[in-house]
Design an enzyme around this catalytic site. Structure first.
Site, PDB file in Angstrom:
ATOM      1  NE  ARG A 113     -12.560  -4.124  -7.078  1.00 51.03           N
ATOM      2  CZ  ARG A 113     -12.751  -4.755  -5.909  1.00 51.03           C
ATOM      3  NH1 ARG A 113     -13.367  -5.932  -5.879  1.00 51.03           N
ATOM      4  NH2 ARG A 113     -12.313  -4.236  -4.793  1.00 51.03           N
ATOM      5  CD  GLU A 176      -6.995  -7.183   3.975  1.00 47.79           C
ATOM      6  OE1 GLU A 176      -6.133  -8.076   3.828  1.00 47.79           O
ATOM      7  OE2 GLU A 176      -7.740  -6.811   3.058  1.00 47.79           O
ATOM      8  CB  THR A 234     -10.909 -13.376  -0.073  1.00 48.38           C
ATOM      9  OG1 THR A 234      -9.825 -12.502   0.237  1.00 48.38           O
ATOM     10  CG2 THR A 234     -11.589 -13.782   1.226  1.00 48.38           C
ATOM     11  CG  ASP A 299      -2.969  -7.236   2.187  1.00 46.43           C
ATOM     12  OD1 ASP A 299      -3.691  -8.143   1.745  1.00 46.43           O
ATOM     13  OD2 ASP A 299      -3.310  -6.037   2.154  1.00 46.43           O
ATOM     14  CD1 TRP A 386      -8.492  -2.272  -6.164  1.00 46.91           C
ATOM     15  CD2 TRP A 386      -9.597  -1.949  -8.086  1.00 46.91           C
ATOM     16  NE1 TRP A 386      -8.991  -0.993  -6.149  1.00 46.91           N
ATOM     17  CE2 TRP A 386      -9.677  -0.762  -7.320  1.00 46.91           C
ATOM     18  CE3 TRP A 386     -10.211  -1.992  -9.337  1.00 46.91           C
ATOM     19  CZ2 TRP A 386     -10.345   0.365  -7.766  1.00 46.91           C
ATOM     20  CZ3 TRP A 386     -10.865  -0.858  -9.785  1.00 46.91           C
ATOM     21  CH2 TRP A 386     -10.930   0.306  -8.998  1.00 46.91           C
ATOM     22  CB  VAL A 536      -8.196   0.440   0.473  1.00 52.85           C
ATOM     23  CG1 VAL A 536      -7.080   0.195  -0.523  1.00 52.85           C
ATOM     24  CG2 VAL A 536      -7.654   0.436   1.886  1.00 52.85           C
ATOM     25  CG  HIS A 600     -12.144   8.982  10.574  1.00 52.23           C
ATOM     26  ND1 HIS A 600     -13.037   9.855   9.998  1.00 52.23           N
ATOM     27  CD2 HIS A 600     -12.891   8.088  11.264  1.00 52.23           C
ATOM     28  CE1 HIS A 600     -14.282   9.515  10.341  1.00 52.23           C
ATOM     29  NE2 HIS A 600     -14.216   8.434  11.102  1.00 52.23           N
TER      30      HIS A 600
HETATM   31  O1  LIG Z   1      -8.282  -9.764   1.377  1.00 51.60           O
HETATM   32  C1  LIG Z   1      -9.405  -9.420   1.002  1.00 51.60           C
HETATM   33  O2  LIG Z   1     -10.418 -10.114   1.161  1.00 51.60           O
HETATM   34  C2  LIG Z   1      -9.513  -8.115   0.318  1.00 51.60           C
HETATM   35  C3  LIG Z   1     -10.706  -7.631  -0.214  1.00 51.60           C
HETATM   36  C4  LIG Z   1     -10.718  -6.384  -0.885  1.00 51.60           C
HETATM   37  C5  LIG Z   1     -12.044  -5.979  -1.439  1.00 51.60           C
HETATM   38  O3  LIG Z   1     -12.954  -6.819  -1.431  1.00 51.60           O
HETATM   39  O4  LIG Z   1     -12.263  -4.865  -1.879  1.00 51.60           O
HETATM   40  C6  LIG Z   1      -9.489  -5.656  -0.968  1.00 51.60           C
HETATM   41  C7  LIG Z   1      -8.339  -6.241  -0.393  1.00 51.60           C
HETATM   42  N1  LIG Z   1      -8.369  -7.429   0.222  1.00 51.60           N
HETATM   43  C8  LIG Z   1      -7.049  -5.615  -0.433  1.00 51.60           C
HETATM   44  O5  LIG Z   1      -6.072  -6.173   0.098  1.00 51.60           O
HETATM   45  C9  LIG Z   1      -6.902  -4.375  -1.083  1.00 51.60           C
HETATM   46  O6  LIG Z   1      -5.784  -3.827  -1.155  1.00 51.60           O
HETATM   47  C10 LIG Z   1      -8.055  -3.772  -1.642  1.00 51.60           C
HETATM   48  C11 LIG Z   1      -8.204  -2.543  -2.293  1.00 51.60           C
HETATM   49  C12 LIG Z   1      -9.522  -2.461  -2.606  1.00 51.60           C
HETATM   50  C13 LIG Z   1     -10.220  -1.371  -3.259  1.00 51.60           C
HETATM   51  O7  LIG Z   1     -11.354  -1.599  -3.691  1.00 51.60           O
HETATM   52  O8  LIG Z   1      -9.638  -0.273  -3.354  1.00 51.60           O
HETATM   53  N2  LIG Z   1     -10.161  -3.582  -2.196  1.00 51.60           N
HETATM   54  C14 LIG Z   1      -9.296  -4.389  -1.590  1.00 51.60           C
HETATM   55 CA   LIG Z   2      -6.377  -8.187   1.328  1.00 46.61          CA
END
Ligand SMILES: O=C(O)c1cc(C(=O)O)c2c(n1)C(=O)C(=O)c1cc(C(=O)O)[nH]c1-2
Ligand SMILES: [Ca+2]
Length: 669
Positions: A113, A176, A234, A299, A386, A536, A600
């Site tokens: 980021r 996760e 986290t 979550d 985010w 994600v 996938h």
């Molecule tokens: O629980 C975590 O440690 C963690 C880390 C991250 C990450 O580092 O990108 C995401 C998530 N959770 C998460 O829940 C999430 O929806 C998510 C979306 C993204 C992304 O970059 O699109 N990262 C993350």
């Molecule tokens: Ca998470």
């Protein structure tokens, strides 16, 4: 000043808006540019000033930093690029050379980021957990620290470091899978560690690190052996700073495993998961917390962008934090003491009906069912993820992308211990640890994505723009009374900040998930977006017809540069002709879920994001699946090597599921 920026210049820049010196523009994270050259009257004259190829085919999430005419932006795999902010010419780039086998330990794409810049140094966190300080002029490494406390755990770093009070502060991800959240502060000059603050308690057989941990431990049930999964919490995205109060604020993540009952059978709030926490940036001492989702079960990270503002509520100017976390409620909290002021849902939610006056959610019992599937709304993708939020003091509105991405959750009665890996447990084959089954029943809710303009005082939506899909980019607001946002379907758009009218748009070569910024060089105002589909949702799905590699686009009034050529997305034909035994499809389904699905997608149903959908690849790939699964050619791109994790028979079952699914969805003649 060659060695900028420092705290004084970052504070002064709030008024000039010449630079974009820190992640959220200012320490408060407003992402509000005071520049006024570009307005509703002339925004239709915006044209491309320059573009720059980030050489990345994965998600681009960086907020670029601009200091004294130089732009610092990151691409996937934590690669840093320094550019001339006026021309887009590369000054240097730095590749931390992240080992590619780290990719599968990143839940959500190999993203980054952005950097922090402070007193002549550029700081980047690498996906594999190092914090690297670079010389801002040359890009040469000055120092490097390993920020990971336990290398046996799947920690990753995706977030931008921040510099508060001369300390570089960095968190991490991994909840996760199974990690214990924390942040660490390093001296910006020397890299010496100053302090570390864990977000959740560790093994109760060992001494607690501080009083905050002793207090938190009382809200966890040791029968859940939560420390074996690390507990979670986290800090992978938001951190902001109030220099006057000398407090920094972090948003903490979800619990590990997701299922509350599994990690803390007797219940309990599980502090400090899904919370806003105030910390002294000089000492790392806990000051206060407000927990948005007690006993998180879905979550529901609270890592979404925090914004600090002074707003008038009931006639009184209040120092507040505004926050729209995953759980679907917009929060206003007093940042001097953490006291709850108000919360209102900004999307439909079905896990709680609202918040009581003490700031506790009024839950709906079904949301914690032990034995029934639950269509959590919002789901684990969040009502807001985010993607950055912006607050304009001019309109008094917060702007952010809200969404629904349907996902059905059901507590997994077969999850009994950390490291459980049984067919059907989502992604457990590569270490996921949710304690929940996903989509055991098809979700009934509908996907959407919209830009919201939210009034934090009235706790009410002012306007919305409905996009074609979820997973749109973050927001920028400007004193020119504009809001800029990139979209999942590959556009950059400008809205009237007051009314939401669309005033301008430009095609992008790819879906956009990052947030635009604005700055000024030689009297001209620029708008920049780092475009690159991913994150994600973008691993498995897409909403754009073009799939151009990651690109930085910079616009100005009357810009005349030519857009680079866009790459069309080529979806192959639906898979056909792979021989398989239909009796293996069911077992193949469970194996696919526990090893393949989050990368996938569902074969033939999803259309493929950054990672190919196996229902649309050439049949020779699936016929030779073992050659890709066992130490195959894509290991160098981040595909795990399943040697020792899957058997040859397992691969046959997975093949049966892939071809069987493609056959099942093929329209009947
Ligand atoms: O629980 C975590 O440690 C963690 C880390 C991250 C990450 O580092 O990108 C995401 C998530 N959770 C998460 O829940 C999430 O929806 C998510 C979306 C993204 C992304 O970059 O699109 N990262 C993350
Ligand atoms: Ca998470």
């Amino acid at each position: 000043d060659q060695a900028g920026p420092d705290e004084a210049s970052i504070l002064a820049n709030r008024d000039s808006g010449k630079d974009w010196p820190s992640h959220g523009f200012d320490y408060a994270g407003t992402r509000f540019s005071p520049l006024t050259q570009i307005t509703g009257k002339n925004v239709d004259k915006l044209g491309l000033a320059w573009s720059y190829d980030l050489k990345s085919t994965r998600g681009i999430e960086a907020t670029p930093i601009v200091v004294d005419g130089t732009m610092y932006v990151t691409a996937s795999w934590s690669v840093v690029h320094a550019l001339d902010a006026k021309t887009g010419k590369q000054l240097w780039s730095f590749d931390p050379k992240v080992p590619r086998e780290k990719a599968y330990q990143a839940c959500c794409d190999v993203v980054n980021r952005g950097v922090a810049v402070y007193k002549g140094k550029v700081f980047v966190g690498s996906l594999d957990g190092r914090l690297v300080a670079l010389d801002a002029k040359s890009g040469k490494k000055v120092w490097e620290k390993d920020t990971i406390v336990d290398r046996s755990r799947p920690y990753t770093v995706t977030g931008a470091p921040r510099v508060f009070r001369g300390n570089v502060i960095i968190g991490n991800g991994g909840a996760e899978f199974g990690v214990r959240g924390y942040i660490t502060a390093y001296d910006a000059e020397t890299g010496k560690q100053k302090w570390r603050w864990f977000t959740v308690p560790g093994d109760p057989a060992k001494p607690y690190e501080n009083d905050a941990m002793a207090k938190a431990a009382k809200t966890w049930d040791p029968k859940g052996k939560y420390w074996e999964s690390g507990g979670g919490g986290t800090v992978w995205n938001s951190m902001v700073f109030d220099p006057e109060l000398n407090l920094m604020y972090i948003g903490t993540g979800n619990g590990t495993p997701w299922a509350h009952r599994k990690r803390s059978p007797a219940g309990g709030d599980n502090l400090y998961l899904a919370s806003i926490v105030a910390i002294n940036p000089e000492t790392g001492d806990y000051v206060w917390h407000y927990q948005e989702t007690p006993g998180d079960n879905w979550d529901y990270t609270s890592t979404q962008d925090l914004i600090l503002a002074d707003i008038k509520i009931d006639g009184k100017l209040r120092k507040v934090i505004m926050h729209a976390p995953k759980n679907g409620f917009f929060f206003v909290v007093d940042r001097t003491n953490g006291k709850f002021i108000s919360a209102q849902n900004f999307v439909d939610v079905n896990w709680a009906t609202g918040y009581d006056k003490d700031g506790r959610p009024i839950e709906i019992a079904e949301a914690r069912s032990e034995d029934k599937p639950f269509d959590a709304i919002p789901g684990p993708f969040g009502g807001h993820n985010w993607h950055s939020m912006s607050y304009s003091p001019k309109t008094g509105l917060a702007y952010f992308p809200a969404q629904n991405i349907p996902l059905n959750l059901m507590e997994d009665k077969n999850w009994t211990e950390h490291g459980s890996n049984k067919p059907g447990q989502p992604m457990s084959g590569i270490g996921w640890n949710t304690g929940m089954l996903v989509n055991a029943q098809p979700p009934a809710s509908k996907p959407f994505g919209r830009l919201l303009a939210w009034d934090p005082v009235k706790q009410k939506e002012r306007w919305r723009y409905e996009h074609v899909a979820p997973w749109n980019g973050g927001a920028l607001s400007t004193a020119g009374n504009l809001v800029f946002q990139g979209t999942a379907d590959a556009r950059l758009m400008a809205f009237d900040a007051g009314s939401g009218d669309v005033l301008w748009q430009s095609p992008m070569g790819t879906g956009v998930i990052a947030a635009p910024i604005s700055y000024e060089v030689d009297g001209e105002q620029y708008i920049t977006i780092a475009a690159g589909w991913g994150g994600v949702f973008g691993l498995t799905q897409r909403a754009s017809e073009t799939t151009t590699p990651g690109t930085v686009y910079t616009f100005k009034l009357n810009g005349k540069a030519e857009m680079p050529e866009f790459t069309q997305h080529q979806l192959g034909n639906l898979l056909t002709g792979v021989k398989y035994d239909p009796a293996l499809v069911e077992e193949g389904t469970y194996l696919y879920v526990s090893n393949c699905v989050f990368c996938h997608g569902v074969p033939g149903v999803d259309k493929g994001g950054n990672i190919p959908n196996l229902g649309y690849v050439d049949k020779s790939f699936i016929e030779n699946l073992d050659k890709f699964v066992f130490n195959g050619p894509f290991v160098s791109r981040g595909m795990p090597d399943f040697t020792g994790k899957l058997s040859a028979e397992d691969v046959e079952k997975i093949k049966a599921f892939i071809q069987g699914t493609a056959d099942a969805i093929r329209p009947k003649k």
